[in-house]
Write a protein that holds these residues in place. Structure first.
Motif, short mmCIF file in Angstrom:
data_model
loop_
_atom_site.label_atom_id
_atom_site.label_comp_id
_atom_site.label_asym_id
_atom_site.label_seq_id
_atom_site.Cartn_x
_atom_site.Cartn_y
_atom_site.Cartn_z
N TYR A 69 64.01 84.12 7.50
CA TYR A 69 65.03 85.03 8.20
C TYR A 69 66.50 84.39 8.12
O TYR A 69 67.47 85.02 8.35
CB TYR A 69 64.71 84.97 9.87
CG TYR A 69 63.54 85.69 10.21
CD1 TYR A 69 63.05 86.93 9.82
CD2 TYR A 69 62.66 84.97 11.30
CE1 TYR A 69 61.71 87.63 10.16
CE2 TYR A 69 61.48 85.71 11.29
CZ TYR A 69 60.94 86.93 10.94
OH TYR A 69 59.83 87.65 11.29
N TRP A 70 66.43 83.33 7.60
CA TRP A 70 67.88 82.63 7.29
C TRP A 70 68.58 83.17 6.14
O TRP A 70 69.60 83.09 5.96
CB TRP A 70 67.71 81.16 7.11
CG TRP A 70 66.71 80.67 6.01
CD1 TRP A 70 65.38 80.44 6.00
CD2 TRP A 70 66.92 80.51 4.73
NE1 TRP A 70 64.91 80.20 4.70
CE2 TRP A 70 66.11 80.23 3.77
CE3 TRP A 70 68.30 80.18 3.84
CZ2 TRP A 70 65.81 79.77 2.49
CZ3 TRP A 70 68.37 80.11 2.77
CH2 TRP A 70 67.12 79.84 1.98
N LYS A 71 67.70 83.77 5.14
CA LYS A 71 68.06 84.08 3.87
C LYS A 71 69.50 85.23 3.93
O LYS A 71 70.18 84.72 3.26
CB LYS A 71 67.19 84.64 2.91
CG LYS A 71 66.26 83.42 2.38
CD LYS A 71 65.04 83.97 1.64
CE LYS A 71 64.38 82.84 0.91
NZ LYS A 71 63.38 83.21 0.24
N PRO A 72 69.16 86.33 4.66
CA PRO A 72 70.32 87.10 4.68
C PRO A 72 71.70 86.55 5.46
O PRO A 72 72.84 86.78 5.05
CB PRO A 72 69.88 88.48 5.58
CG PRO A 72 68.38 88.21 5.90
CD PRO A 72 68.24 86.74 5.35
N VAL A 73 71.34 85.52 6.26
CA VAL A 73 72.46 84.92 7.24
C VAL A 73 73.07 83.99 6.16
O VAL A 73 74.37 84.03 6.16
CB VAL A 73 71.95 84.14 8.42
CG1 VAL A 73 73.13 83.45 8.98
CG2 VAL A 73 70.93 84.96 9.45
N TRP A 74 72.36 83.46 5.37
CA TRP A 74 73.09 82.42 4.27
C TRP A 74 73.75 83.41 3.19
O TRP A 74 75.01 83.12 2.85
CB TRP A 74 71.88 81.68 3.57
CG TRP A 74 72.63 80.51 2.62
CD1 TRP A 74 73.21 79.32 2.79
CD2 TRP A 74 72.79 80.93 1.37
NE1 TRP A 74 73.70 78.80 1.78
CE2 TRP A 74 73.23 79.75 0.71
CE3 TRP A 74 72.52 82.00 0.45
CZ2 TRP A 74 73.55 79.54 -0.53
CZ3 TRP A 74 72.80 81.80 -1.10
CH2 TRP A 74 73.60 80.72 -1.40
N ASN A 75 73.32 84.38 2.72
CA ASN A 75 74.07 85.23 1.72
C ASN A 75 75.29 85.76 2.35
O ASN A 75 76.48 85.87 1.84
CB ASN A 75 72.93 86.30 1.28
CG ASN A 75 71.88 85.96 0.64
OD1 ASN A 75 72.01 85.07 -0.24
ND2 ASN A 75 70.73 86.65 0.79
N VAL A 76 75.44 86.30 3.75
CA VAL A 76 76.56 86.70 4.14
C VAL A 76 77.66 85.54 4.31
O VAL A 76 78.77 85.56 4.08
CB VAL A 76 76.38 87.28 5.48
CG1 VAL A 76 77.65 87.76 6.34
CG2 VAL A 76 75.42 88.93 4.93
N LEU A 77 77.10 84.64 4.90
CA LEU A 77 78.07 83.45 5.29
C LEU A 77 78.45 82.66 4.19
O LEU A 77 79.71 82.27 4.08
CB LEU A 77 77.45 82.28 6.35
CG LEU A 77 77.02 82.81 7.57
CD1 LEU A 77 76.48 81.75 8.56
CD2 LEU A 77 78.42 83.38 8.45
N GLU A 78 77.91 82.64 3.19
CA GLU A 78 78.19 82.22 1.80
C GLU A 78 79.33 82.59 1.37
O GLU A 78 80.41 82.04 0.48
CB GLU A 78 77.16 82.07 0.62
CG GLU A 78 77.55 81.48 -0.60
CD GLU A 78 77.67 79.87 -0.58
OE1 GLU A 78 77.90 79.19 -1.34
OE2 GLU A 78 77.20 79.22 0.61
#
Length: 80
Positions: A69-78
């Protein structure tokens, strides 16, 4: 006791349908202020999370997540 080294940072608790964000901010020589908000996990809501973190001057984020579940969060915050 730990020494403060960042004036603004966030911790994210990432779930399947929500992200709970806690931001600590303030001068290093004082107790930090704490703000907590909950966001959804759709792209628009994650973009709102990123904008909120940037508006607070947040430079570092730590995430706790189950599974992927962290992957889309990381993609947006990056990108923020």
């Amino acid at each position: 006791m730990l020494e403060a080294i960042l004036e603004c940072c966030a911790g994210l608790d990432v779930h399947q349908e929500s992200v709970v964000a806690c931001v600590l901010s303030g001068p290093l020589d004082r107790k930090p202020q704490c703000e907590i908000r909950t966001f959804g996990t759709m792209t628009e809501e994650l973009l709102e999370l990123g904008e909120w973190l940037v508006s607070l001057g947040c430079t570092h984020v730590a995430m706790e997540s189950t599974g992927v579940y962290w992957k889309p969060v990381w993609n947006v915050l990056e990108r923020s």
